[in-house]
Design a protein around this motif. Structure first.
Motif, PDB file in Angstrom:
ATOM      1  N   ASP A  45       4.839  17.021 -14.196  1.00 19.44           N
ATOM      2  CA  ASP A  45       5.982  16.270 -14.716  1.00 19.44           C
ATOM      3  C   ASP A  45       5.609  15.343 -15.863  1.00 19.44           C
ATOM      4  OD1 ASP A  45       7.506  17.470 -12.775  1.00 19.44           O
ATOM      5  OD2 ASP A  45       7.376  15.788 -11.368  1.00 19.44           O
TER       6      ASP A  45
ATOM      7  N   ARG B 265       5.451   5.665  -8.486  1.00 16.82           N
ATOM      8  CA  ARG B 265       6.033   7.009  -8.585  1.00 16.82           C
ATOM      9  C   ARG B 265       7.108   7.219  -7.517  1.00 16.82           C
ATOM     10  NH1 ARG B 265       0.742   8.613  -9.855  1.00 16.82           N
ATOM     11  NH2 ARG B 265       0.324   9.479  -7.793  1.00 16.82           N
TER      12      ARG B 265
ATOM     13  N   ASN C  69      11.011   7.980  -8.626  1.00 21.82           N
ATOM     14  CA  ASN C  69      11.648   9.225  -8.185  1.00 21.82           C
ATOM     15  C   ASN C  69      12.749   8.995  -7.150  1.00 21.82           C
ATOM     16  OD1 ASN C  69       9.973  10.828  -9.808  1.00 21.82           O
ATOM     17  ND2 ASN C  69       8.360  10.856  -8.264  1.00 21.82           N
TER      18      ASN C  69
END
Length: 299
Positions: free
Chosen positions: A78, A146, A150
């Motif tokens: 990503d 993270r 997300n």
């Protein structure tokens, strides 16, 4: 005579690279892209893909290796994790696995049976030096960030002053021992934006709250501030968190100390604001990932 570094080079790294190459290919990266990300040749990627590189089943089967490979593959694919960050996290795992009795230490003892005579306290490397301790904190903080990035809806929990996820070293004494996000995390058009990689000594406010809580007995190594909402407090209370209120308009350290004396097991602190002070909730936890998971559960 065989050094543990030889096991790392001959068995651990080929195994991890093979696993990462396979995971990255599954996520749609081309052979060329995998080679660039891992810093190896395309022919090496081809060998990994065709099983021409020997792997160690014990390393493959280790849950920590499996979890890190999956996490790094997601981040590298990503673009959320750089190759340097991946290298650091793998290095941290290697040092953990080298400690007495753990996976690489066991493989080393298998190769050099005489090492077993040193007992379970044997350590090939000292994993507790300052550099490795700091890297573990930063690695944990990156994983926590993270999780939040997300988490759909996290931006709605960010207060007007911004949020900061922080984590400290085990013997933290001041803000220089606490890592956080430079400039804080802000809501930009409904998206949580982390402006830079975490660093030590860049958070004063949330770091001060965390240090004050620790100095008064709180068992916490990480914290985050989110917007104040009585419903959020009620939800966290229902899920088992212990809530304590403090007065930020007075001396923070003393006020937090009094709050924790009343609720020694507090995992959530809050203040309801005042003149020029935004009301906030502070979630405490043993590490950045745990704190991020708590916040994610509120969304």
């Amino acid at each position: 005579m065989q050094f543990v570094e030889e096991i790392v080079v001959d068995e651990f790294l080929p195994t991890v690279r093979s696993l990462l190459a396979a995971e990255l290919r599954e996520r749609g990266l081309t052979q060329s892209e995998v080679a660039e990300v891992l810093g190896i040749s395309q022919s090496a990627v081809s060998k990994y893909a065709h099983g021409d590189v020997a792997t160690n089943d014990r390393i493959v089967g280790d849950e920590r290796v499996e979890a890190l490979v999956g996490e790094l593959a997601d981040g590298l694919a990503d673009g959320d994790v750089t190759p340097v960050q991946a290298l650091i996290e793998i290095e941290v795992l290697i040092r953990t696995l080298e400690t007495g009795g753990d996976l690489l230490a066991q493989l080393h003892e298998d190769a050099v049976p005489e090492l077993a005579d040193h007992g379970s306290s044997f350590r090939v490397h000292d994993p507790e030096n300052d550099l490795r301790t700091s890297e573990r904190v930063l690695s944990s903080l990156r994983r926590g960030l993270r999780i939040l990035e997300n988490a759909s809806g996290f931006a709605g929990l960010i207060p007007a002053v911004g949020s900061n996820l922080v984590a400290c070293t085990p013997d933290a004494e001041d803000v220089d021992d606490v890592a956080g996000v430079p400039g804080r995390i802000f809501d930009v058009k409904g998206k949580a934006t982390v402006p830079a990689d975490p660093e030590f000594g860049v958070s004063e406010h949330v770091a001060t709250v965390l240090l004050a809580a620790r100095n008064h007995g709180a068992d916490a190594s990480a914290a985050i501030n989110i917007r104040y909402d009585p419903d959020l407090l009620a939800e966290m209370t229902e899920s088992g968190h212990v809530i304590a209120e403090f007065d930020e308009s007075s001396d923070i350290a003393s006020s937090i100390g009094a709050a924790i004396e009343d609720e020694p097991a507090a995992t959530v602190l809050y203040q309801t604001g005042g003149m020029g002070i935004e009301p906030l909730i502070y979630v405490l936890g043993p590490d950045a990932e745990s704190v991020a998971d708590t916040v994610r559960s509120l969304i």
